[in-house]
Motif scaffolding. Structure first.
Motif: not given
Lengths: 334, 604, 344
Positions: A14-15, A18, A27-28, A31-32, A35-36, A291, A295, A316, C3, C11, C14-15
């Motif tokens: 699975t990993t 991805l 996907f990243l 995530v960004v 996160a923001f 991305f 960011l 990053v 995963l 995460l 980033f954090l």
């Protein structure tokens, strides 16, 4: 050959799926975004997202052009010089103070054509040195950067006795004030590059030359011509960037876009385009641009000082490059 | 001449086991590639490791060389359990791996290559070098259990390289492998064969007790091979064990003491070499009785070429279907009649030369070369390494220039760059599959379609017809019998050598060439795949194309060609028709008037 | 689960980085905009500087920061490193976040006009700090020094020294980037003072520096080679004094003001370096612009605009010339002196 991992096969698959997926960078981006968003209420506002989108258009155009060159196994550092030279040439054609066609209704179309031609000619020069004189791309484009940048300054100073040229026709400036117009043009150009790579003979040839120029030559691919066309197309993309920047800042200047070079290479590489050639897609590059822009904007909204943003961005990009190595080596490669 | 044979009774310490494999297993992604392999390697013996591509030879040797670790089973060196974690650990245990692609740095000197990991330093106590100086070639190897404490001994010293010691050690090591170059010579200046010897010198410098040679002779000339074999026998006298991997079964049978045959990850046979014959070895390797090494041809016997493959080629939907194919299919259906190719061959070269070369000259490479190639003919070019065969092919294809002479294709002057010549119907399978034949990282489909992409593109934007490409590729995959396990999108890097070569061949066959030039088409390919490639060559000729085959193996040329040309020093020195084929005579013209060297005769 | 582990790692990277970033910036401007819980709405001002490369800009930036903090205003930062396009993006981002006012240090007087127009469209007041825009109908206020007057006063003092030396002095001026009105004003002030001096002083070298220290160094070097007897040097900005010092020391002409071989030196800005060099006695005079006053004015303009008061389009910083003669009394008003003393 793979490393032995303590996890079970299923989880690892699975990993791997991805990480190896071509949507990994998208996907990243999510995530960004995730996160923001909680920290900066403005971040997810439609105004801000439109702002991010319009601000990343020059980067998008440049990175798309650069992707074409990277796929052939080359690199073009001279894009910033192409932007500067195109900008000066365009402004000299239509500029209000000293333009050759100032006031004429033909000024804008002629200027745009002249800018595109300038970019393509710089690309032709680079490509000819690389493909036919067999010089290394890095060296050629590094030196032509100096040459064309100096040339642009000289051209501007000679004609208007200053580096910057002002008073451009309002029709042209609309490209800067009407953001949707610029967005439309950039998206069409990127789509064109995507179709070129994915659907046409030249696209396949670009990949083949990047994979192995010797094999390509022996298989009847016109390697020289393909290489030159990659650099010319990239030059034209740089010229389009010049059009956007010149219109937005209402100034023709040899200094436009100078700070963009590292972001350009960074965006392409984060997207997954290989610096060794043969691998890359316009879509990946779009993800890379997205991305970097998300960011940068997110960090900005957190009200970090400028140098801090630069530090974090650098870190990053490094992490992203590391992830790329990792996913190639351990997931795709084995 | 002192040429070694496998009856050599000087094998002194054959009984002492240096390396033993027992029950070795290894899997990749759940696929077992080694299924419990066991055998021993005695000190001072040469063990031949044979098997088809993918039989597990390389994996086994990578385990010994510390590059991979086994899943099960045990390795022992000198009776001690041996589990190297990396190549350095293997080196420290006295195991040297000479890879097929040599691991030398061409831009460094011989001396630097030999001492890359342990340069002698100023002020260092010289302990290590002395053991070599004392030990000469004739000294009987009485100490197979030699301790290793005389190497890696760094007796302090300053952080500067001791150039003088470096040179003298290098000279000594080179002497042992029979080279007399200056230690400062750059490796890039050496020919392939000598680089191999330098690699062995490096192994000796590391005090290796076991040397693994993986396909060492693929790029060597006959003379260089002989030099290597002589050296191997000298090393054997010094109790060094050699594991020799090769597809050249003739060499293996001649120089090895023992043989181990692998098939599909299992040891299917082994023992002293004298128990084996060529045929038995081949049948063990492929797991079935292989009656013939070269395909029977329609013009000689009753057997027609495989109808499946020919049918696939003939039904090819794209491009103009040539009259030749239809002609051939028609004849084929009327059973025992002679094929198109047979007709062309019978009519003789003079009747319809599809390729005609006149007085081709390029100083230092080719001199006044003239010949004709008839449609439907398979013409071989033999000669020693360096005779100018590959160079001739490159000139014909437009990759290299020529100062004078003329080439005609189907009666019209042939010139221009490779691209223009391809459009005229020329195709060229080069000797360097990796560098010039394939895009290793690109997919099978992309590789097969590369030459014919132009035909599938429509103006004005040169839009590609992907459906057409896909069907052309899949038909061609069937025609060349590419492994059905491989998917179209798989990179060709992941294929075995034989399948890779089929991809290159398929790429050119799609272009339906009038003339196909093949340079060493079966180098490094296992027996089964060779046979299939010969069949494909015949099929192409049957359809009326002219085929030019360059090979270092005379047997191969004799097996598949209608006619043979021999080159020596850039000149054509002999021509043989099928009924005149004779190894000794062919070799005679390759070496010119002088008596053939015993070594070369044996090699070829 | 692997995963989830990879999620977590990404995460947390980033954090972690973000937290470090926030911690770092807390020393200056504080927190996020529009987040105060108390009843009164907190004001937010966006500050976009073209550069922070010289101590002049750093001093101005720090002063704005400190004043905002003192008044409870949130200050958003943007530094463009000389890239106009980047500055435009920063200004647009301010507008998008609905700030109450924008203070800009533009790269030049023309490229800033589209930015002002964009802010006008969003009804946000704009102050150009220290560098005014070219004539335009875009609404804004420029707080800038009266370059011409301050420079003329400074150069008048230098000329008086030249007259005192009793011989005709050859002079050199280091000019700034002439697309910057400040640079033009200072050059014109210099030329006017020289003209008034009659034939006591002759200008033999006009060095274009584009506000770049290396260019200045090369220019001074070649001018001193061509005219070894230059006796008066004026630089349009104090940050180029180190370049002048390095050339003069090599020629053995770096002397204090009372030494016989002294080259008369004058500058503009009044930064810490200039203060140091004046205190040591090498530099004769420098035109001081009142950075702190300008910063106060800039913020005041925005506060006024919020309160509905119309602001003038131009606010002049009158400044003053500080010389070896009046140094004692004017020193407390020189921003460079404050910075230099704080440094100690």
């Amino acid at each position: 050959m793979t490393t032995v991992s303590p996890t079970t096969n299923n989880e690892r698959q699975t990993t791997n799926k991805l990480v190896a997926s071509e949507y990994f960078v998208l996907f990243l981006c999510l995530v960004v975004f995730a996160a923001f968003a909680p920290f900066t209420p403005d971040f997810a506002s439609s105004g801000n997202l439109w702002n991010i989108f319009t601000a990343c258009l020059p980067l998008l155009l440049l990175a798309t052009g650069q992707t074409l060159v990277l796929i052939t196994g080359g690199i073009d550092l001279s894009v910033t010089a192409s932007i500067g030279l195109s900008s000066v040439v365009g402004a000299l054609v239509m500029g209000g103070d000293a333009g050759w066609l100032r006031g004429s209704p033909a000024a804008m179309p002629v200027a745009i054509a002249a800018m595109l031609a300038t970019g393509a000619l710089v690309g032709l020069f680079n490509g000819a040195c690389i493909a036919w004189l067999r010089m290394p791309a890095f060296m050629v484009t590094l030196t032509t950067t100096m040459f064309f940048n100096g040339f642009a300054v000289w051209l501007a100073k000679r004609n208007v006795d200053a580096e910057s040229i002002y008073n451009l026709p309002p029709a042209f400036l609309a490209l800067g004030t009407q953001a949707w117009l610029a967005a439309f043009l950039a998206v069409v150009a990127a789509l064109g590059a995507h179709l070129l790579l994915a659907r046409t003979l030249l696209g396949r040839w670009l990949y083949a030359v990047g994979h192995n120029p010797r094999t390509s030559l022996i298989s009847g691919v016109p390697v020289g011509g393909v290489t030159v066309s990659a650099y010319m197309l990239n030059g034209a993309f740089a010229a389009m960037t010049a059009i956007l920047l010149t219109a937005r800042l209402e100034t023709g200047s040899p200094n436009h876009g100078k700070a963009l070079l590292l972001d350009v290479i960074g965006a392409a590489v984060i997207g997954g385009t290989s610096l060794f050639g043969g691998k890359g897609k316009v879509m990946w590059t779009v993800f890379g641009v997205l991305f970097l822009s998300l960011l940068g904007n997110g960090l900005n909204l957190l009200n970090l000082s400028d140098f801090m943003i630069t530090i974090i961005k650098g870190a990053v990009i490094l992490i992203a490059a590391l992830l790329d190595v990792w996913r190639n080596k351990f997931v795709r490669g084995s | 001449m002192n040429t070694p044979t496998n009856n050599d009774e000087q094998r002194t310490t054959h009984n002492e086991t240096v390396v033993s494999f027992s029950g070795i297993e290894k899997s990749f992604f759940g696929v077992k590639v080694l299924k419990g392999v066991s055998f021993d390697v005695g000190a001072g013996s040469i063990v031949g490791l044979v098997g088809e591509n993918g039989a597990g030879k390389s994996t086994l040797m990578n385990l010994l060389g510390g590059i991979l670790q086994p899943d099960a089973g045990e390795l022992r060196v000198n009776g001690q359990t041996y589990a190297p974690r990396n190549p350095n650990a293997a080196r420290a245990a006295g195991i040297a791996f000479v890879h097929q692609e040599l691991n030398l740095f061409p831009n460094l000197s011989i001396a630097e290559n030999l001492h890359l990991t342990d340069f002698p330093r100023v002020g260092e106590k010289i302990v290590r070098g002395s053991s070599f100086v004392v030990r000469g070639d004739n000294e009987p190897a009485s100490a197979p259990q030699r301790t290793t404490n005389n190497k890696q001994q760094t007796g302090g010293g300053l952080p500067w390289i001791d150039r003088r010691t470096l040179r003298s050690r290098t000279t000594e090591l080179l002497r042992q492998v029979g080279l007399d170059h200056a230690p400062d010579t750059l490796v890039e200046c050496l020919p392939a064969g000598e680089r191999q010897l330098v690699e062995i010198a490096k192994a000796l410098g590391a005090d290796a007790r076991v040397i693994i040679l993986d396909e060492p002779t693929t790029s060597l000339s006959a003379r260089e091979c002989e030099r290597l074999f002589t050296l191997m026998h000298q090393l054997r006298k010094r109790a060094i064990a050699i594991i020799y991997i090769s597809h050249a079964l003739g060499d293996v049978l001649r120089i090895c003491d023992d043989l181990v045959v692998l098939r599909d990850g299992e040891r299917v046979g082994g023992g002293e070499t004298k128990e084996f014959t060529h045929d038995r070895l081949v049948s063990l390797m492929v797991g079935r009785q292989l009656n013939q090494l070269y395909p029977e041809r329609s013009c000689w016997g009753a057997q027609a070429p495989s109808p499946v493959a020919v049918g696939a080629l003939a039904d090819h939907p794209d491009g103009a279907r040539t009259a030749m194919i239809q002609n051939h299919v028609a004849k084929d259906s009327s059973a025992q009649t002679r094929t198109a190719r047979a007709r062309f061959a019978a009519a003789g070269a003079a009747a319809l030369p599809i390729l005609s070369v006149r007085s081709l000259t390029q100083p230092g490479i080719a001199h006044d070369i003239s010949f004709d190639l008839a449609a439907g003919e398979v013409l071989g070019i033999s000669g020693l390494m360096g005779a100018g065969r590959s160079e001739l092919a490159r000139i014909l294809f437009g990759l290299d220039p020529c100062t004078s002479g003329e080439i005609q294709l189907a009666g019209q002057l042939l010139d221009g760059n490779p691209r223009q010549r391809i459009q005229r119907g020329l195709a060229f399978l080069t000797e360097d599959r990796r560098q010039e034949g394939l895009c290793m990282e690109a997919s099978i489909a992309d590789n097969i379609a590369l030459v014919t992409l132009t035909q599938h593109s429509r103006t004005p934007a040169r839009w590609l017809d992907f459906a057409g490409i896909k069907s052309a590729v899949s038909q061609m995959r069937e025609a060349v019998r590419l492994s059905p396990k491989a998917t179209d999108s798989q990179p060709v890097r992941t294929l075995s050598g034989g399948n890779q070569q089929k991809v290159v061949l398929g790429k050119w066959l799609l272009a339906e060439p009038k003339v196909l030039i093949l340079d060493e088409p079966t180098r490094g390919i296992d027996v089964g795949a060779k046979f299939e490639i010969y069949q494909l060559i015949h099929q192409l000729a049957d359809r009326g194309a002219g085929v030019l085959v360059i090979s270092s193996e005379i047997e191969e040329l004799i097996g598949i060609c209608d006619r043979l040309l021999v080159m020596r020093h850039g000149e054509l020195t002999g021509e043989f028709r099928r009924e005149e084929f004779d190894r000794e005579k062919i070799l005679g013209s390759a070496l010119h008037a002088s008596k053939p060297l015993a070594a070369d005769v044996r090699r070829l | 689960m692997k995963l989830r582990a990879s999620f977590t790692v990404t995460l947390s990277v980033f954090l972690g980085v973000l937290l470090c970033g926030c911690g770092g910036s807390d020393s200056g401007g504080n927190g996020r905009p529009a987040s105060s819980a108390s009843g009164t709405k907190k004001l937010t001002i966006g500050v976009a500087f073209e550069t922070l490369q010289t101590e002049f800009w750093v001093a101005a930036f720090d002063k704005l920061k400190a004043d905002c903090a003192a008044k409870g205003i949130t200050m958003l930062e943007g530094v463009a490193d000389g890239d106009t396009s980047k500055q435009f993006d920063q200004v647009k981002s301010f507008i998008n976040r609905k700030v109450d006012g924008i203070i800009i240090v533009p790269k030049d007087g023309k490229t800033v006009i589209p930015m002002i127009k964009a802010a006008n469209a969003a009804n946000i007041p704009v102050v150009l700090y220290n560098r005014p825009a070219d004539p335009t109908d875009a609404q804004h206020t420029a707080v800038a020094p009266d370059n011409f007057a301050i420079t003329k006063e400074t150069v008048n003092y230098l000329v008086s020294l030249a007259k005192k030396s009793g011989k005709k002095q050859k002079a050199m001026i280091l000019m700034g980037d002439l697309s910057d009105v400040n640079a033009i004003g200072r050059r014109d002030g210099f030329e006017a003072a020289i003209k008034e001096a009659g034939d006591a002083v002759e200008v033999v070298a006009r060095i274009p520096t584009d506000w770049n220290q290396e260019k200045a160094l090369a220019g001074v070097q070649s001018a001193m080679q061509a005219n070894p007897d230059i006796g008066l040097i004026f630089t349009s900005s104090d940050f180029m004094f180190p370049s002048i010092k390095s050339v003069l020391s090599n020629l053995g002409k770096w002397k204090k003001h009372n030494a016989p071989n002294h080259v008369i030196l004058g500058g503009f800005d009044g930064d810490a370096t200039a203060y140091q060099l004046m205190a040591e006695g090498y530099v004769d005079a420098t035109g001081v612009q009142d950075v702190y006053w300008e910063a106060e004015q800039a913020i005041q303009v925005i506060l006024d605009a919020k309160a509905g008061k119309a602001a003038p389009s131009r606010i002049d910083d009158k400044g003053f010339a500080i010389t070896q003669a009046n140094m004692k009394e004017l020193e407390p008003r020189m921003w460079g002196a404050v910075v230099a003393k704080k440094r100690k």
